[in-house]
Design a protein around this motif. Structure first.
Motif, PDB file in Angstrom:
ATOM      1  N   GLY A 186      43.027  45.666  33.883  1.00 44.23           N
ATOM      2  CA  GLY A 186      42.606  43.801  35.112  1.00 44.23           C
ATOM      3  C   GLY A 186      41.484  43.170  34.489  1.00 44.23           C
ATOM      4  O   GLY A 186      42.329  41.608  34.921  1.00 44.23           O
ATOM      5  N   LYS A 187      41.257  43.218  34.260  1.00 40.07           N
ATOM      6  CA  LYS A 187      40.308  42.057  33.083  1.00 40.07           C
ATOM      7  C   LYS A 187      40.359  42.086  31.939  1.00 40.07           C
ATOM      8  O   LYS A 187      41.022  40.472  31.108  1.00 40.07           O
ATOM      9  N   ALA A 188      41.621  42.132  31.062  1.00 40.69           N
ATOM     10  CA  ALA A 188      42.953  42.203  29.864  1.00 40.69           C
ATOM     11  C   ALA A 188      43.650  40.855  30.414  1.00 40.69           C
ATOM     12  O   ALA A 188      43.784  39.873  29.928  1.00 40.69           O
ATOM     13  N   LEU A 189      44.452  41.205  31.836  1.00 42.37           N
ATOM     14  CA  LEU A 189      45.686  40.394  32.883  1.00 42.37           C
ATOM     15  C   LEU A 189      44.552  38.930  32.678  1.00 42.37           C
ATOM     16  O   LEU A 189      45.031  37.921  32.623  1.00 42.37           O
ATOM     17  N   ARG A 190      43.431  38.754  33.243  1.00 40.75           N
ATOM     18  CA  ARG A 190      43.066  37.854  33.190  1.00 40.75           C
ATOM     19  C   ARG A 190      42.292  37.293  32.377  1.00 40.75           C
ATOM     20  O   ARG A 190      42.132  35.943  31.860  1.00 40.75           O
ATOM     21  N   GLN A 191      41.602  37.821  31.445  1.00 40.85           N
ATOM     22  CA  GLN A 191      41.233  36.760  30.131  1.00 40.85           C
ATOM     23  C   GLN A 191      42.568  36.450  29.607  1.00 40.85           C
ATOM     24  O   GLN A 191      43.181  35.349  29.182  1.00 40.85           O
ATOM     25  N   VAL A 192      43.721  37.039  29.560  1.00 38.40           N
ATOM     26  CA  VAL A 192      45.229  36.573  28.500  1.00 38.40           C
ATOM     27  C   VAL A 192      45.645  35.401  29.273  1.00 38.40           C
ATOM     28  O   VAL A 192      45.932  33.952  29.512  1.00 38.40           O
ATOM     29  N   ASN A 193      45.601  35.499  30.491  1.00 41.72           N
ATOM     30  CA  ASN A 193      46.066  34.408  32.016  1.00 41.72           C
ATOM     31  C   ASN A 193      45.139  33.560  31.312  1.00 41.72           C
ATOM     32  O   ASN A 193      45.588  32.004  31.442  1.00 41.72           O
ATOM     33  N   ASP A 194      43.921  33.688  31.528  1.00 40.95           N
ATOM     34  CA  ASP A 194      42.915  32.375  31.570  1.00 40.95           C
ATOM     35  C   ASP A 194      42.804  31.269  30.366  1.00 40.95           C
ATOM     36  O   ASP A 194      42.959  29.975  30.037  1.00 40.95           O
ATOM     37  N   PHE A 195      43.193  32.527  29.228  1.00 46.02           N
ATOM     38  CA  PHE A 195      43.084  31.595  27.954  1.00 46.02           C
ATOM     39  C   PHE A 195      44.277  31.111  27.826  1.00 46.02           C
ATOM     40  O   PHE A 195      44.761  30.088  27.028  1.00 46.02           O
ATOM     41  N   ILE A 196      45.540  31.167  28.216  1.00 51.96           N
ATOM     42  CA  ILE A 196      46.804  30.936  28.240  1.00 51.96           C
ATOM     43  C   ILE A 196      47.316  29.912  28.930  1.00 51.96           C
ATOM     44  O   ILE A 196      47.649  28.694  28.408  1.00 51.96           O
ATOM     45  N   TYR A 197      46.229  29.278  30.196  1.00 49.67           N
ATOM     46  CA  TYR A 197      46.381  28.375  31.023  1.00 49.67           C
ATOM     47  C   TYR A 197      45.155  27.465  29.808  1.00 49.67           C
ATOM     48  O   TYR A 197      45.663  26.617  30.087  1.00 49.67           O
ATOM     49  N   HIS A 198      44.624  27.675  29.391  1.00 49.06           N
ATOM     50  CA  HIS A 198      43.651  27.312  28.796  1.00 49.06           C
ATOM     51  C   HIS A 198      44.820  26.223  27.660  1.00 49.06           C
ATOM     52  O   HIS A 198      44.344  24.762  27.214  1.00 49.06           O
ATOM     53  N   LEU A 199      45.007  27.180  27.254  1.00 48.12           N
ATOM     54  CA  LEU A 199      46.552  26.298  25.949  1.00 48.12           C
ATOM     55  C   LEU A 199      47.202  25.467  26.007  1.00 48.12           C
ATOM     56  O   LEU A 199      48.097  24.605  25.873  1.00 48.12           O
ATOM     57  N   LEU A 200      47.679  25.712  27.564  1.00 48.40           N
ATOM     58  CA  LEU A 200      48.902  24.507  27.836  1.00 48.40           C
ATOM     59  C   LEU A 200      48.013  23.800  28.621  1.00 48.40           C
ATOM     60  O   LEU A 200      49.223  22.402  29.378  1.00 48.40           O
ATOM     61  N   ALA A 201      46.743  22.945  29.617  1.00 54.21           N
ATOM     62  CA  ALA A 201      46.798  22.787  30.753  1.00 54.21           C
ATOM     63  C   ALA A 201      46.635  20.977  30.147  1.00 54.21           C
ATOM     64  O   ALA A 201      46.642  19.984  30.611  1.00 54.21           O
TER      65      ALA A 201
END
Length: 276
Positions: A186-201
């Motif tokens: 669960g932590k890994a999914l949240r971390q990667v999701n947040d990171f990809i969002y940061h790249l795309l925002a």
């Protein structure tokens, strides 16, 4: 006149067998550097390659598989530091992925570079390679090249599948180790999701970036699912389905180690219908 014994000839043979692969590798590196410099002058950029193939590096010809690792991130970050802020960066990506930490470090450094960053994908850039590509200002792909999902993996297990399994069985019906794996997943999914969002925002509206980050990281597909140029374009990513001819030429000088019987054979010349 001095004569050579069989033992002397045997020693000479072994010395040549040890030196010849190193000489071939040196020649290959020289040609690669020449092509890289030629491309840099043509495009007015710094060219960096992350190309992971198997290469026969020892005189025994043992192939070594390559993945994105911390040594790669150190080298890429050093190259970016040596590049002026107003100089574009071109990055050739050919990789199955690798260590998330290393891929994130490279992606962050690419995103922070003030000048334009262009990624070239001649064949595939999966997992961590996709993460790096998403940080670029533009992704140039061969029309048959692919990227892939960035859902995290815990060892050989997809994080999303671990959570799905615990959800289906119920927390009371799994052991403590599986529960701990589910917590990490669960932590890994949240971390990667947040990171990809940061790249795309920075490239699209916030709501669209959040939606796309979820699609790419949530485990909707298997980890090796191929995302084509057309699919990526439909997602709103800055993708172009074409590559400069020089990129293909450069890839020719990153060969796989020769096999006794090649799996694929063809005459390596371009054909035209009129002359065929």
């Amino acid at each position: 006149m001095q004569s050579f014994s069989f033992g002397d000839l045997l020693w000479i043979f072994f010395i040549l067998m040890a030196i010849l692969p190193a000489w071939r590798q040196y020649r290959l590196e020289t040609v690669r550097m020449g092509l890289i410099r030629k491309l840099e002058k043509k495009r007015g950029s710094r060219l960096i390659t992350i190309i992971h193939r198997q290469e026969s590096l020892s005189f025994l010809g043992i192939p070594i598989s390559r993945y994105i690792n911390v040594e790669d991130s150190e080298a890429v970050l050093r190259a970016i530091r040596l590049t002026p802020d107003d100089m574009p960066i071109d990055l050739v990506l050919h990789t199955p992925g690798g260590l998330v930490l290393a891929a994130e470090q490279i992606a962050r450094a690419i995103q922070k570079h003030p000048a334009k960053v262009t990624v070239f994908v001649p064949h595939y850039a999966m997992s961590g390679g996709t993460m790096i590509a998403l940080a670029a200002d533009e992704i140039n792909m061969d029309e048959n090249a692919v990227l892939g999902p960035v859902d995290p993996q815990l060892g050989e297990l997809p994080a999303a599948s671990i959570l799905e399994t615990v959800g289906l069985k119920g927390r009371e019906r799994v052991d403590d180790r599986t529960l701990m794996l589910a917590d990490i997943a669960g932590k890994a999914l949240r971390q990667v999701n947040d990171f990809i969002y940061h790249l795309l925002a920075e490239k699209m509206p916030s709501e669209k970036a959040r939606q796309l980050a979820e699609i790419l990281s949530c485990g909707r597909w298997t980890h090796d699912y191929p995302l084509t140029c057309e699919q990526l374009d439909g997602m709103g990513l800055p993708v172009r389905c074409e590559l400069p001819a020089e990129i293909y030429t450069l890839m020719d000088f990153y060969p796989q180690p020769p096999q006794r019987r090649p799996s694929v054979q063809y005459i390596p010349l371009p054909y035209s219908r009129e002359k065929h």
